[in-house]
Design a protein around this motif. Structure first.
Motif, PDB file in Angstrom:
ATOM      1  N   LEU A 180       0.867  -1.183   0.000  1.00 49.38           N
ATOM      2  CA  LEU A 180       0.000   0.000   0.000  1.00 49.38           C
ATOM      3  C   LEU A 180       0.895   1.221   0.000  1.00 49.38           C
ATOM      4  O   LEU A 180       1.765   1.360   0.875  1.00 49.38           O
ATOM      5  CB  LEU A 180      -0.846   0.028   1.278  1.00 49.38           C
ATOM      6  N   TRP A 187      -4.482   6.264  -2.566  1.00 52.93           N
ATOM      7  CA  TRP A 187      -3.672   5.058  -2.393  1.00 52.93           C
ATOM      8  C   TRP A 187      -3.416   4.331  -3.706  1.00 52.93           C
ATOM      9  O   TRP A 187      -4.296   4.263  -4.561  1.00 52.93           O
ATOM     10  CB  TRP A 187      -4.415   4.071  -1.484  1.00 52.93           C
ATOM     11  N   ALA A 216       0.415  -0.262   5.291  1.00 52.40           N
ATOM     12  CA  ALA A 216       0.050   1.147   5.055  1.00 52.40           C
ATOM     13  C   ALA A 216       0.966   2.109   5.805  1.00 52.40           C
ATOM     14  O   ALA A 216       0.797   3.327   5.692  1.00 52.40           O
ATOM     15  CB  ALA A 216      -1.398   1.369   5.480  1.00 52.40           C
ATOM     16  N   PHE A 331      -6.823   6.117   5.931  1.00 53.07           N
ATOM     17  CA  PHE A 331      -6.723   4.704   6.321  1.00 53.07           C
ATOM     18  C   PHE A 331      -7.662   4.457   7.514  1.00 53.07           C
ATOM     19  O   PHE A 331      -7.434   4.963   8.615  1.00 53.07           O
ATOM     20  CB  PHE A 331      -5.277   4.352   6.693  1.00 53.07           C
TER      21      PHE A 331
END
Ligand SMILES: Cc1cc2nc3c(=O)[nH]c(=O)nc-3n(C[C@H](O)[C@H](O)[C@H](O)COP(=O)(O)OP(=O)(O)OC[C@H]3O[C@@H](n4cnc5c(N)ncnc54)[C@H](O)[C@@H]3O)c2cc1C
Length: 379
Positions: A180, A187, A216, A331
């Motif tokens: 990610l 993203w 992430a 996120f």
């Protein structure tokens, strides 16, 4: 990238995980946002979601989960036009204990009664009338929740998925998210089935929640997956009118639930920490469950039909984590559902949708006193 497809499709929302949490979030947000669900397995609901005991109980998992279940109840009770049968089938829950557990069970019943459900403490005649299989030598008190129910988990999962798809949500199976990366516009998501763009990522990866968080660049929450095995066992008596019985007795934990065909769904209700994995049963947990059930009841279980194991994944404080990461933009965590991911799923999806739409939490939750801070990753 080697043989994976190149796919520059850009979505508003990419949901990682096709279990009950992921499809509920997709269902709740797909009418206003373009959504893709990314699932590493070749079928959805392969992990915890298909391995539950399928109980809808409000007084379980503490006050936050209780409120999420209460807020989810109207969705589960609605007669949805897409379904041929109700999602809930009434099945009272009876948490039982010995005199040693009386103070804890009493406190639990009082706390639960303050929230919503008509939970009450019972003992003596009423206890054995409701659960005639209990052995009075060891069991003397119970917390009774008459409004609990058995839930058709796969029908609920399918309903969420169908609603999401009706609003245009796409599903990618065998699409494990492997990387990610965040740019100002959103993203870039690398999967084993190609690369996808999305403005927002929803982490509904269940036991893999911290693994996906680390992809992430988010700080791990300290999620712990815990194994729990369940199995079915035949009984001679007709269990149709029995409640779901859940022993809270120290060293004699277990539960059993009446099922069709004179079967009980049973478990030791163990919590064995593990890495995220496709969990498999261990014989010792089944043997101990049978021993505990036979000790506390007159059932005399002898054989086992089907056995399975799933993971219940907990945050350190055992409350759910539904909220934006505080250091990684775009996120959203939707993890830590422990043993309540089915009962809380409707509210979980609604929370995710509200946060993505930059709205306040649903009124059904705020009226029960749940705040964003209660659910936030760093609380
Ligand atoms: C024995 C047992 C009994 C239970 N009984 C109940 C009950 O009666 N009532 C109740 O409410 N709850 C119960 N639970 C808990 C409930 O099953 C879980 O809380 C719930 O299923 C969690 O759903 P989920 O969608 O978060 O996780 P999952 O169903 O595990 O879904 C997460 C998904 O994310 C996918 N994924 C992970 N990483 C990636 C990646 N990198 N890329 C793409 N996909 C990824 C996984 O493959 C998985 O399909 C029980 C659990 C067990 C084990």
């Amino acid at each position: 990238m080697t043989d994976a497809k190149q796919d520059s499709a850009a979505f508003d929302v990419a949901v990682i995980g096709g279990g009950i949490a992921g499809v509920s979030a997709a269902r709740a947000v797909a009418d206003t946002h373009s959504v893709v669900i990314l699932e590493q397995e070749n079928e959805l609901a392969h992990h915890s979601t298909s391995r539950s005991a399928a109980i809808f109980v409000e007084n379980e998992g503490g006050p936050i989960f209780h409120r999420l279940a209460t807020a989810s109840r109207p969705f589960l009770e609605t007669e949805h036009s897409e379904l041929d049968a109700p999602l809930l089938d009434p099945l009272p829950v009876l948490k039982v204990g010995s005199e040693a557990e009386r103070p804890v069970l009493q406190a639990e019943a009082e706390q639960a009664a303050q929230i919503t459900s008509p939970v009450r403490l019972i003992d003596d005649g009423e206890l054995y009338e409701l659960a005639p299989m209990l052995n009075p030598e060891f069991v003397s008190i119970g917390v009774y929740e008459p409004t609990a129910a058995s839930v058709d988990v796969m029908a609920l999962h399918q309903l969420y998925l169908r609603r999401a798809r009706n609003h245009g949500a796409q599903v990618r199976r065998s699409a494990r998210v492997t990387a990610l990366s965040r740019a100002p516009h959103g993203w870039t998501i690398e999967t084993t089935d190609g690369t996808i763009g999305a403005a927002v990522v929803v982490n509904a990866a269940g036991a893999w929640g911290d693994v996906v968080g680390q992809l992430a660049g988010a700080k791990p929450l300290g999620l712990t997956p815990k194994r729990r095995t369940a199995f079915t066992s035949p009984v001679e008596a007709d269990p149709t009118d029995w409640p779901f019985v859940y022993s809270q007795i120290a060293d004699r934990t277990c539960y059993f639930k009446p099922e069709a065909g004179n079967q009980l769904l049973c478990s030791l209700s163990e919590e064995n920490p593990t890495e995220p994995c496709d969990a498999k049963p261990e014989e010792i947990d089944v043997a101990q469950a049978i021993d505990n059930i036979n000790h506390l009841t007159t059932l005399g279980l002898r054989s086992v039909n089907i056995t399975w194991t799933g993971l219940r994944t907990f945050a350190p404080d055992r409350n759910p984590v539904f909220g934006w990461d505080d250091s990684v933009d775009g996120f959203l965590w939707l993890v830590g559902q422990g043993g309540c991911g089915i009962v809380s799923s409707a509210a979980a999806g609604d929370v995710a949708a509200a946060l993505i739409r930059e709205q306040s939490l649903p009124a059904a939750l705020t009226q029960l006193g749940v705040t964003e801070q209660d659910l936030a990753p760093r609380r």
